[in-house]
Design an enzyme around this catalytic site. Structure first.
Site, PDB file in Angstrom:
ATOM      1  N   ASP A   7       0.805  -1.195   0.032  1.00  0.00           N
ATOM      2  CA  ASP A   7       0.079  -0.043  -0.015  1.00  0.00           C
ATOM      3  C   ASP A   7       0.874   1.220   0.101  1.00  0.00           C
ATOM      4  OD1 ASP A   7      -2.762   1.231   0.093  1.00  0.00           O
ATOM      5  OD2 ASP A   7      -1.972   2.176   1.856  1.00  0.00           O
ATOM      6  N   GLU A   9       0.891   5.794   0.131  1.00  0.00           N
ATOM      7  CA  GLU A   9       0.157   7.098   0.618  1.00  0.00           C
ATOM      8  C   GLU A   9       0.717   8.237  -0.340  1.00  0.00           C
ATOM      9  OE1 GLU A   9      -2.379   7.180   2.156  1.00  0.00           O
ATOM     10  OE2 GLU A   9      -2.397   5.281   3.101  1.00  0.00           O
ATOM     11  N   GLU A  52      -6.192  18.532   1.754  1.00  0.00           N
ATOM     12  CA  GLU A  52      -6.918  17.347   1.331  1.00  0.00           C
ATOM     13  C   GLU A  52      -6.120  16.011   1.552  1.00  0.00           C
ATOM     14  OE1 GLU A  52      -6.071  19.011  -2.791  1.00  0.00           O
ATOM     15  OE2 GLU A  52      -6.470  19.682  -0.711  1.00  0.00           O
ATOM     16  N   HIS A  57      -4.225  11.086   5.451  1.00  0.00           N
ATOM     17  CA  HIS A  57      -3.118  10.149   6.059  1.00  0.00           C
ATOM     18  C   HIS A  57      -2.335  11.001   7.249  1.00  0.00           C
ATOM     19  CE1 HIS A  57      -0.493  12.718   3.370  1.00  0.00           C
ATOM     20  NE2 HIS A  57      -0.803  11.977   2.418  1.00  0.00           N
ATOM     21  N   HIS A 150      -5.656   6.914   7.576  1.00  0.00           N
ATOM     22  CA  HIS A 150      -5.001   6.152   6.463  1.00  0.00           C
ATOM     23  C   HIS A 150      -3.377   5.906   6.757  1.00  0.00           C
ATOM     24  CE1 HIS A 150      -8.189   4.574   3.815  1.00  0.00           C
ATOM     25  NE2 HIS A 150      -8.695   5.857   4.358  1.00  0.00           N
ATOM     26  N   ASP A 155      -2.676  -0.092   6.728  1.00  0.00           N
ATOM     27  CA  ASP A 155      -3.660  -0.686   5.760  1.00  0.00           C
ATOM     28  C   ASP A 155      -3.254  -1.902   5.130  1.00  0.00           C
ATOM     29  OD1 ASP A 155      -5.317   1.549   6.226  1.00  0.00           O
ATOM     30  OD2 ASP A 155      -4.673   2.477   4.177  1.00  0.00           O
TER      31      ASP A 155
END
Length: 230
Positions: A7, A9, A52, A57, A150, A155
């Site tokens: 995963d 970010e 945003e 995260h 997140h 995750d």
């Protein structure tokens, strides 16, 4: 079998407009089960952090300022994933960011054929239902209480559990044979000797069988060249 749950970010949604990676998480699976071996990297994106993205995260520009550049961790990342299959939720998103970073360094891209997309798996299994990672955690009863925002590694932990459920629950773990330990070493399993069970018919059963055969009209075995049934 080795697989890597992966995963990322990022600073946004599209590397083509200047968005960059900020975090990579990887968890190693052996025979579909976490081995305890993982990789967690923060990456300096060399740019600001849009509000945003920060709300998703929680990784600020200040926090990432002293983190290594992707160029400094790329070899560690590629060595960890090796040539093994990548388990990714919404694989197209993560792969385009990883390949954009690799392209900046003139490194070969990761082929999409290496990625198994759990989003597509969930959509095929539950048509019309929500298929986000959060929705799948709710469906399968995966505990998300440890996650407040997140994060790539947390995750991955959740996705590893969801992936296991998508491929049939905890039964794949039973494929670890009782004859082998988790490290692959052989284990001696005691198997007591069992004598063959008797299968010959008794005289009483043979007599009853012959009486039954006398009641059959024009049996095939009485014709020329045929043998009587035993």
């Amino acid at each position: 079998m080795r697989e890597i749950v992966l995963d990322t970010e990022t600073t946004g949604l599209d590397p083509a407009t200047g968005d960059r990676l900020v975090e990579i998480g990887c968890i190693e699976l052996i025979n579909h089960m976490p081995s305890g071996n993982d990789l967690h990297l923060y990456v300096n994106p060399e740019r600001d952090m849009p509000p945003e993205a920060f709300r998703v995260h929680g990784l600020s520009e200040t926090f990432l300022a002293d983190k290594p550049l992707f160029a400094e961790v790329v070899d560690e990342f590629l060595a960890f994933i090796g040539e093994d299959r990548l388990i990714i939720h919404n694989a197209a998103f993560d792969m385009k960011f990883l390949n954009a970073e690799l392209a900046r360094l003139k490194r070969p891209p990761l082929p999409m054929s290496r990625a198994l997309d759990t989003l597509r798996m969930a959509q095929a299994r539950f048509p019309g239902a929500q298929a986000s990672l959060d929705a799948l955690c709710r469906r399968f009863g995966v505990d998300t209480s440890a996650r407040t925002k997140h994060g790539a590694l947390i995750d991955c932990v959740l996705l590893a559990e969801v992936y296991l459920e998508l491929i049939g629950g905890r039964e794949p773990g039973l494929a670890l044979s009782a004859d082998k330990r988790r490290d692959g070493a052989a284990v001696q399993v005691a198997r007591p000797f069992r004598a063959p069970r008797p299968h010959a018919v008794s005289p009483e059963e043979q007599a009853a069988h012959e009486e039954f055969l006398k009641k059959v009209k024009d049996p095939l075995w009485r014709r020329a060249g045929s043998n009587p049934p035993s």
